[in-house]
Design a protein around this motif. Structure first.
Motif, PDB file in Angstrom:
ATOM      1  N   GLU A  98      42.540  41.185  39.304  1.00  0.00           N
ATOM      2  CA  GLU A  98      42.895  39.783  39.090  1.00  0.00           C
ATOM      3  C   GLU A  98      43.625  39.677  37.763  1.00  0.00           C
ATOM      4  OE1 GLU A  98      39.451  37.289  39.275  1.00  0.00           O
ATOM      5  OE2 GLU A  98      38.869  37.969  41.274  1.00  0.00           O
ATOM      6  N   SER A  99      44.472  38.667  37.643  1.00  0.00           N
ATOM      7  CA  SER A  99      45.282  38.545  36.430  1.00  0.00           C
ATOM      8  C   SER A  99      44.467  38.107  35.212  1.00  0.00           C
ATOM      9  CB  SER A  99      46.421  37.548  36.672  1.00  0.00           C
ATOM     10  OG  SER A  99      47.276  38.022  37.678  1.00  0.00           O
ATOM     11  N   THR A 103      43.181  40.492  31.719  1.00  0.00           N
ATOM     12  CA  THR A 103      44.116  40.386  30.596  1.00  0.00           C
ATOM     13  C   THR A 103      43.479  40.834  29.275  1.00  0.00           C
ATOM     14  OG1 THR A 103      45.423  38.654  31.663  1.00  0.00           O
ATOM     15  CG2 THR A 103      45.555  38.795  29.262  1.00  0.00           C
ATOM     16  N   ARG A 121      50.440  42.808  40.023  1.00  0.00           N
ATOM     17  CA  ARG A 121      49.710  41.606  39.642  1.00  0.00           C
ATOM     18  C   ARG A 121      49.731  41.462  38.124  1.00  0.00           C
ATOM     19  NH1 ARG A 121      44.396  42.662  43.532  1.00  0.00           N
ATOM     20  NH2 ARG A 121      45.583  42.989  45.462  1.00  0.00           N
ATOM     21  N   GLY A 122      50.646  40.647  37.624  1.00  0.00           N
ATOM     22  CA  GLY A 122      50.850  40.544  36.183  1.00  0.00           C
ATOM     23  C   GLY A 122      49.669  39.950  35.445  1.00  0.00           C
ATOM     24  N   LEU A 123      49.645  40.150  34.133  1.00  0.00           N
ATOM     25  CA  LEU A 123      48.607  39.585  33.278  1.00  0.00           C
ATOM     26  C   LEU A 123      48.996  38.158  32.885  1.00  0.00           C
ATOM     27  CD1 LEU A 123      48.106  42.681  30.952  1.00  0.00           C
ATOM     28  CD2 LEU A 123      46.752  42.059  32.962  1.00  0.00           C
ATOM     29  N   THR A 124      48.028  37.384  32.427  1.00  0.00           N
ATOM     30  CA  THR A 124      48.323  36.014  32.008  1.00  0.00           C
ATOM     31  C   THR A 124      48.939  35.980  30.611  1.00  0.00           C
ATOM     32  OG1 THR A 124      46.031  35.781  31.257  1.00  0.00           O
ATOM     33  CG2 THR A 124      46.543  34.962  33.461  1.00  0.00           C
ATOM     34  N   THR A 126      51.601  38.419  28.616  1.00  0.00           N
ATOM     35  CA  THR A 126      52.442  39.622  28.718  1.00  0.00           C
ATOM     36  C   THR A 126      52.477  40.448  27.430  1.00  0.00           C
ATOM     37  OG1 THR A 126      54.402  38.302  28.179  1.00  0.00           O
ATOM     38  CG2 THR A 126      53.922  38.659  30.511  1.00  0.00           C
ATOM     39  N   TYR A 132      56.303  46.322  32.735  1.00  0.00           N
ATOM     40  CA  TYR A 132      55.859  45.696  33.981  1.00  0.00           C
ATOM     41  C   TYR A 132      56.741  46.202  35.120  1.00  0.00           C
ATOM     42  CZ  TYR A 132      54.868  41.963  37.405  1.00  0.00           C
ATOM     43  OH  TYR A 132      54.508  41.263  38.523  1.00  0.00           O
ATOM     44  N   THR A 166      46.426  35.170  41.399  1.00  0.00           N
ATOM     45  CA  THR A 166      47.096  36.062  40.447  1.00  0.00           C
ATOM     46  C   THR A 166      48.448  35.461  40.099  1.00  0.00           C
ATOM     47  OG1 THR A 166      47.972  37.292  42.343  1.00  0.00           O
ATOM     48  CG2 THR A 166      46.058  38.247  41.238  1.00  0.00           C
ATOM     49  N   THR A 167      49.098  36.043  39.092  1.00  0.00           N
ATOM     50  CA  THR A 167      50.435  35.557  38.725  1.00  0.00           C
ATOM     51  C   THR A 167      51.421  35.751  39.865  1.00  0.00           C
ATOM     52  OG1 THR A 167      50.949  37.702  37.717  1.00  0.00           O
ATOM     53  CG2 THR A 167      50.105  35.986  36.266  1.00  0.00           C
TER      54      THR A 167
END
Length: 319
Positions: A98-99, A103, A121-124, A126, A132, A166-167
């Motif tokens: 999960e983002s 994180t 699934r990017g982080l909240t 960056t 990425y 997720t993002t």
């Protein structure tokens, strides 16, 4: 050889060994990914282990790859701690479960000097990553919306099934709804999370079928969810639904397109789990050279139809 020369020879040999060791660049790379809970993540696990095998064979003694799979965000956060403290990684490639939940743990790894590549699934935040790598999630949402709007002649009722919060799920949904704003006669009746899981999607679709008497199309933002949706429609014997648009090019869906065996499946959008392999390989080889990856690497997503489906059919893949 006298004592003095023997000591000198030993010293030269020892220095040579140290010099050779110093010249040998080593990368201790940890890979943190979701477990194979559905077909797409089975593909992620497959490609991660393939990358480990290929990299350690290509760079013997220079690269060590440790792959960890997690069934949830808390387990993945614990695995990160283990990779840092026990495995002592210097490089991390992570596909966050999960983002938001991952994180902070990833940011802590980066703060300790670990080079971080985040996949899909990017982080909240960056700033917690160095690089990425992802498929094109905007196109993943835009392409189905454009296709459905055209197929419905700009008029009808749609329900949507989202993935895990997720993002990338937000990017897909935002892109989908942005297109639909240009088609005021198309109504999105509801959008709920099916968690990229066929069983969860089956339950969500059952709820939609109970609540809405007229549904013209379904956007299930993943082929696993589309499988659950199709099962629910079949059980309910509903005839109003004209199209179920999934996504990511699962081999069974692409085969269905090729054969034309299900009239509800008319198109798909590409999003291969092989980007996990690419992300690990790119990161490992960059670190061997002491280099960095670009801040963002986006792999294009394209429309798959019966006409080009053969190009996207990989029967040996787990996905």
């Amino acid at each position: 050889m006298n004592f003095r020369n023997r000591v000198l020879a030993l010293a030269v040999a020892a220095f040579g060994a140290v010099g050779a060791q110093a010249q040998e660049t080593k990368v201790n790379l940890g890979v943190a990914i979701p477990a194979a809970t559905h077909a797409f993540t089975a593909g992620i696990v497959f490609w991660a282990n393939q990358a480990k095998k290929d990299l350690e064979k290509a760079h013997p003694g220079q690269i060590k790859v440790t792959v960890k799979t997690a069934s949830g965000a808390p387990e993945q956060a614990n695995q990160l701690q283990d990779l840092l403290t026990a495995t002592k990684i210097d490089t991390l490639v992570i596909f966050p479960f999960e983002s938001a939940a991952l994180t902070k743990p990833v940011a802590q790894a980066k703060a300790k000097g670990v080079y971080v590549t985040v996949v899909d699934r990017g982080l909240t935040d960056t700033s917690a990553q160095d690089a990425y790598v992802s498929g094109d999630n905007t196109a993943f949402g835009r392409i189905p919306a454009e296709y459905l709007a055209k197929a419905l002649n700009g008029k009808g009722n749609i329900v949507a099934l989202r993935g895990i919060p997720t993002t990338i799920d937000n990017e897909r949904m935002d892109a989908f709804t942005a297109v639909m704003k240009n088609h005021p006669d198309i109504k999105i009746l509801d959008a709920k999370h099916g968690n990229w899981n066929r069983d969860d999607a089956f339950k969500v679709m059952q709820d939609f079928l109970t609540r809405f008497k007229q549904i013209d199309a379904v956007w299930a933002a993943d082929d696993d969810m589309a499988v659950g949706v199709l099962k629910a429609i079949e059980q309910a014997k509903r005839k109003d639904i004209k199209i179920v648009f999934g996504g990511a090019g699962m081999k069974s869906m692409v085969k269905t397109l090729m054969e034309g065996s299900n009239p509800l499946i008319q198109a798909n959008v590409s999003y291969s789990p092989k980007f996990m392999y690419d992300a690990i390989k790119l990161t490992a080889e960059a670190r061997l050279k002491g280099e960095k990856l670009p801040a963002s690497t986006i792999i294009p997503s394209v429309l798959i139809t019966k006409e080009n489906a053969k190009q996207y059919y990989f029967p040996d893949s787990p996905f």
